[in-house]
Design an enzyme around this catalytic site. Structure first.
Site, PDB file in Angstrom:
ATOM      1  CG  ASP A   1      -1.810  -1.241   1.254  1.00  0.00           C
ATOM      2  OD1 ASP A   1      -2.197  -1.723   0.181  1.00  0.00           O
ATOM      3  OD2 ASP A   1      -2.089  -1.733   2.371  1.00  0.00           O
TER       4      ASP A   1
ATOM      5  CE  LYS B   1       2.291  -2.475  -4.262  1.00  0.00           C
ATOM      6  NZ  LYS B   1       2.042  -2.066  -2.855  1.00  0.00           N
ATOM      7  N   GLY B   2      -0.042   1.699  -7.242  1.00  0.00           N
ATOM      8  CA  GLY B   2      -1.039   1.937  -8.294  1.00  0.00           C
ATOM      9  C   GLY B   2      -0.867   3.324  -8.879  1.00  0.00           C
TER      10      GLY B   2
ATOM     11  CB  ALA C   1      -2.763  -6.617  -5.010  1.00  0.00           C
TER      12      ALA C   1
ATOM     13  CG  HIS D   1      -2.151  -2.124  -6.842  1.00  0.00           C
ATOM     14  ND1 HIS D   1      -1.352  -2.753  -7.753  1.00  0.00           N
ATOM     15  CD2 HIS D   1      -1.805  -2.647  -5.644  1.00  0.00           C
ATOM     16  CE1 HIS D   1      -0.564  -3.618  -7.130  1.00  0.00           C
ATOM     17  NE2 HIS D   1      -0.836  -3.580  -5.853  1.00  0.00           N
TER      18      HIS D   1
ATOM     19  CB  THR E   1       1.634 -12.137   1.105  1.00  0.00           C
ATOM     20  OG1 THR E   1       0.542 -12.611   0.300  1.00  0.00           O
ATOM     21  CG2 THR E   1       2.777 -11.701   0.201  1.00  0.00           C
TER      22      THR E   1
ATOM     23  CB  THR F   1      -7.955  -5.838  -0.547  1.00  0.00           C
ATOM     24  OG1 THR F   1      -7.118  -5.464  -1.641  1.00  0.00           O
ATOM     25  CG2 THR F   1      -8.522  -7.223  -0.812  1.00  0.00           C
TER      26      THR F   1
ATOM     27  NE  ARG G   1      -4.001   0.191   3.347  1.00  0.00           N
ATOM     28  CZ  ARG G   1      -4.124   0.826   2.172  1.00  0.00           C
ATOM     29  NH1 ARG G   1      -3.757   2.072   2.058  1.00  0.00           N
ATOM     30  NH2 ARG G   1      -4.580   0.189   1.123  1.00  0.00           N
TER      31      ARG G   1
HETATM   32  P1  GDP Z   1      -0.815   0.302  -3.477  1.00  0.00           P
HETATM   33  O1  GDP Z   1      -1.398  -0.973  -2.988  1.00  0.00           O
HETATM   34  O2  GDP Z   1       0.657   0.391  -3.261  1.00  0.00           O
HETATM   35  O3  GDP Z   1      -1.192   0.626  -4.899  1.00  0.00           O
HETATM   36  O4  GDP Z   1      -1.435   1.460  -2.578  1.00  0.00           O
HETATM   37  P2  GDP Z   1      -2.974   1.618  -2.137  1.00  0.00           P
HETATM   38  O5  GDP Z   1      -3.723   2.134  -3.309  1.00  0.00           O
HETATM   39  O6  GDP Z   1      -3.476   0.402  -1.468  1.00  0.00           O
HETATM   40  O7  GDP Z   1      -2.827   2.717  -0.995  1.00  0.00           O
HETATM   41  C1  GDP Z   1      -2.255   3.961  -1.220  1.00  0.00           C
HETATM   42  C2  GDP Z   1      -3.300   5.052  -0.928  1.00  0.00           C
HETATM   43  O8  GDP Z   1      -2.655   6.305  -0.939  1.00  0.00           O
HETATM   44  C3  GDP Z   1      -4.387   5.147  -1.982  1.00  0.00           C
HETATM   45  O9  GDP Z   1      -5.569   5.529  -1.355  1.00  0.00           O
HETATM   46  C4  GDP Z   1      -3.891   6.257  -2.900  1.00  0.00           C
HETATM   47  O10 GDP Z   1      -4.931   6.921  -3.603  1.00  0.00           O
HETATM   48  C5  GDP Z   1      -3.259   7.169  -1.900  1.00  0.00           C
HETATM   49  N1  GDP Z   1      -2.153   8.006  -2.395  1.00  0.00           N
HETATM   50  C6  GDP Z   1      -1.124   7.680  -3.216  1.00  0.00           C
HETATM   51  N2  GDP Z   1      -0.256   8.705  -3.307  1.00  0.00           N
HETATM   52  C7  GDP Z   1      -0.746   9.700  -2.535  1.00  0.00           C
HETATM   53  C8  GDP Z   1      -0.280  10.996  -2.168  1.00  0.00           C
HETATM   54  O11 GDP Z   1       0.782  11.460  -2.561  1.00  0.00           O
HETATM   55  N3  GDP Z   1      -1.054  11.700  -1.276  1.00  0.00           N
HETATM   56  C9  GDP Z   1      -2.235  11.237  -0.790  1.00  0.00           C
HETATM   57  N4  GDP Z   1      -2.912  11.987   0.068  1.00  0.00           N
HETATM   58  N5  GDP Z   1      -2.696  10.014  -1.110  1.00  0.00           N
HETATM   59  C10 GDP Z   1      -1.956   9.263  -1.950  1.00  0.00           C
HETATM   60  P1  IMO Z   2      -0.905  -4.247  -2.102  1.00  0.00           P
HETATM   61  O1  IMO Z   2      -0.483  -4.821  -3.424  1.00  0.00           O
HETATM   62  C1  IMO Z   2      -1.016  -4.622   2.235  1.00  0.00           C
HETATM   63  C2  IMO Z   2      -1.038  -8.651   3.883  1.00  0.00           C
HETATM   64  C3  IMO Z   2      -2.300  -9.025   4.638  1.00  0.00           C
HETATM   65  C4  IMO Z   2      -1.733  -9.963   5.671  1.00  0.00           C
HETATM   66  C5  IMO Z   2      -0.642 -10.696   4.892  1.00  0.00           C
HETATM   67  C6  IMO Z   2      -1.081 -12.054   4.357  1.00  0.00           C
HETATM   68  O2  IMO Z   2      -2.204  -3.513  -2.160  1.00  0.00           O
HETATM   69  O3  IMO Z   2       0.194  -3.468  -1.483  1.00  0.00           O
HETATM   70  P2  IMO Z   2      -2.687 -12.750   2.378  1.00  0.00           P
HETATM   71  O4  IMO Z   2      -4.137 -12.485   2.150  1.00  0.00           O
HETATM   72  O5  IMO Z   2      -1.790 -12.223   1.299  1.00  0.00           O
HETATM   73  O6  IMO Z   2      -2.409 -14.182   2.696  1.00  0.00           O
HETATM   74  O7  IMO Z   2      -2.337 -11.941   3.724  1.00  0.00           O
HETATM   75  O8  IMO Z   2      -0.299  -9.854   3.802  1.00  0.00           O
HETATM   76  N1  IMO Z   2      -1.238  -8.164   2.516  1.00  0.00           N
HETATM   77  C7  IMO Z   2      -1.185  -6.881   2.155  1.00  0.00           C
HETATM   78  N2  IMO Z   2      -1.036  -5.784   2.900  1.00  0.00           N
HETATM   79  N3  IMO Z   2      -1.119  -4.508   0.898  1.00  0.00           N
HETATM   80  C8  IMO Z   2      -1.245  -5.605   0.129  1.00  0.00           C
HETATM   81  O9  IMO Z   2      -1.225  -5.553  -1.219  1.00  0.00           O
HETATM   82  C9  IMO Z   2      -1.323  -6.863   0.759  1.00  0.00           C
HETATM   83  N4  IMO Z   2      -1.478  -8.128   0.327  1.00  0.00           N
HETATM   84  C10 IMO Z   2      -1.409  -8.923   1.402  1.00  0.00           C
HETATM   85  O10 IMO Z   2      -2.903  -7.908   5.213  1.00  0.00           O
HETATM   86  O11 IMO Z   2      -1.106  -9.218   6.698  1.00  0.00           O
HETATM   87 MG    MG Z   3      -2.874  -1.655  -1.709  1.00  0.00          MG
END
Ligand code: GDP
Ligand code: IMO
Ligand code: MG
Length: 421
Positions: free
Chosen positions: A13, A16-17, A39, A41, A238, A297, A302
């Site tokens: 989190d 990356k998205g 995941a 994103h 994971t 997800t 968090r």
């Molecule tokens: P990922 O799993 O790595 O793609 O990340 P997630 O999407 O799960 O979580 C990142 C969160 O941060 C999302 O809600 C994004 O929209 C948000 N985000 C990403 N970059 C920024 C930023 O620079 N500022 C703010 N406020 N939010 C951001």
């Molecule tokens: P993205 O790609 C954050 C965590 C789960 C749990 C552990 C194992 O969005 O960054 P699983 O369901 O994979 O067997 O769970 O891994 N986890 C993540 N935490 N971001 C993710 O993906 C995750 N994918 C799995 O919360 O602690």
């Molecule tokens: Mg994520």
């Protein structure tokens, strides 16, 4: 040779998205190749806001082809729902979304087992997403998995499914669950296959031809370094590899083709699920509220804490990261003072992330350096030099401590909120 990997340096989190959505326009292919629909994103662009679980985040650029490699495990219902929502938003997917027949399919018993294992572990539970990820990867390496390729001949699928249901029902019933019936699952999954068949194609020649013809690949890794099965905080990890080497097997890319590795780091740290988080904040309501987030997800909260140099430095070393993409600097605008964890102490000794198992990591005392906050809204700023001096100093200090160039800093979820350096 143009293969760029984008990966998370913390516990997932990191943003990356957003990073993929920022860069993908310059590429020919964007691929997912590890993890599954655990995941989430988040992408905020002209099409809207999406929480994508399986489709490569670059799919919004019409020039790219999105590949889902064999290293991904897939819940077909989630894939189909995602395809539907992308089509509804006007994203054309015909011949642009290709799924490897080597990809393992998450079956209903995987999800049931994920839940039963977690419940049985009680307080020691991993805190999985309960999407069946671990059990599906376990079946893959114990030769019990079912891949998309197995569906091409329905009698192969039927035989494998029948065997697995017989095996899994014994475990499910022993753990207090309800036995699953073959017929309903067979019909349901053949139905999914019929819908996904147009997208399933062997990716090997596509990747090889692309590499030979100088096409540009952007590889979107899921999860984060500290969730890696081998190098993460085991058993709070994971089921797949989350360090850069995942691309070689998960998509089928020769290691020498990888030309650039970009690490995504949040300006602070978050983690969802169980396991150690050394810089976690427990005693400051304001900080907890500001740094915690809702998971994309599962909708869980968090856990949040300060930036941890030990973790991000380890990630840059284990994956050979060339540059960092630092996200969410705007969130820190709320603080008078901001802490950076520069190292750990355990039982009076200085220790590193890689010295410790999960249980030891849970006992370390973080060593903090405190920096002044900037306490002003930085969201509209598009040039790094225009940031308040305290914000620039924070970024530069992280860069110095981690020892890798920070190439980009983001200050908002939307595509434009980025400052290249
Ligand atoms: P990922 O799993 O790595 O793609 O990340 P997630 O999407 O799960 O979580 C990142 C969160 O941060 C999302 O809600 C994004 O929209 C948000 N985000 C990403 N970059 C920024 C930023 O620079 N500022 C703010 N406020 N939010 C951001
Ligand atoms: P993205 O790609 C954050 C965590 C789960 C749990 C552990 C194992 O969005 O960054 P699983 O369901 O994979 O067997 O769970 O891994 N986890 C993540 N935490 N971001 C993710 O993906 C995750 N994918 C799995 O919360 O602690
Ligand atoms: Mg994520």
């Amino acid at each position: 040779m143009s293969v760029t990997i984008i990966l998370g340096t913390q516990w997932g989190d990191e943003g990356k998205g957003k990073a993929i959505d920022t860069f993908a326009g310059d590429f020919d292919y964007v691929a997912r190749y590890n993890g599954g629909n655990n995941a989430g994103h988040t992408i905020v662009n002209d099409y809207g806001t999406f929480k994508i679980h399986l489709t490569p985040s670059g799919v919004f650029y019409p020039n790219i082809t999105a590949l889902v490699g064999g290293g991904v495990v897939m819940d077909p219902a989630v894939m189909l729902e995602e395809i539907r929502s992308l089509l509804d938003a006007g994203v054309d997917l015909k011949n642009r979304l290709l799924i490897s027949p080597r990809s393992h399919v998450i079956m209903p018993y995987h999800k049931v087992l994920d839940g039963l294992y977690e419940d049985a572990k009680g307080k020691g539970a991993t805190g999985t997403t309960r999407r069946g990820i671990g059990p599906t990867f376990a079946d893959k390496v114990s030769y019990n998995g079912i891949r998309w390729g197995d569906f091409a001949d329905s009698s192969v699928f039927a035989a494998r499914l029948e065997m697995q249901i017989a095996l899994k029902n014994k475990i499910i019933v022993a753990l207090g669950g309800e036995a699953l019936a073959f017929d309903a699952i067979y019909d349901e999954y053949m139905g999914y296959y019929a819908q996904l068949k147009p997208f399933i194609r062997e990716l090997f020649p596509i990747v090889q031809d692309g590499l030979k013809n100088g096409k540009k690949f952007l590889l979107e890794q899921a999860m984060g370094t500290c969730l890696d099965t081998d190098w993460g905080t085991y058993p709070f990890v994971t089921g797949s590899t989350t360090i850069a080497s995942a691309a070689t097997t998960g998509l089928g890319v020769p290691p020498r083709e990888i030309s650039q590795i970009i690490g995504i780091a949040k300006s602070y740290t978050t983690r969802v699920g169980g396991g150690p988080l050394p810089t976690e904040i427990f005693d400051d309501e304001f900080a907890i509220k500001t740094l915690s987030e809702v998971a994309a997800t599962t909708g869980r909260i968090r856990r949040g804490g300060w930036f941890d140099v030990e973790v991000v430095r380890f990630a840059t070393m284990i994956s050979g990261i060339d540059a960092l993409f630092l996200t969410k600097l705007d969130i820190l605008s709320a603080f008078d003072e901001i802490k950076i964890c520069t190292g750990y102490e355990l039982d009076g000794k200085s220790v590193h992330y890689y010295d410790l198992d999960s249980y030891q990591l849970g006992r370390v005392t973080p060593i903090y350096e405190t920096m002044p906050g900037w306490k002003s809204d930085i969201c509209g700023i598009r040039d790094f030099v225009d940031l308040p001096p305290e914000a620039k100093a924070y970024v530069e200090r992280i860069e110095e401590l981690v020892g890798v160039k920070i190439g980009w800093v983001t200050n908002g979820p939307e595509r434009e909120a980025i400052m290249a350096r």
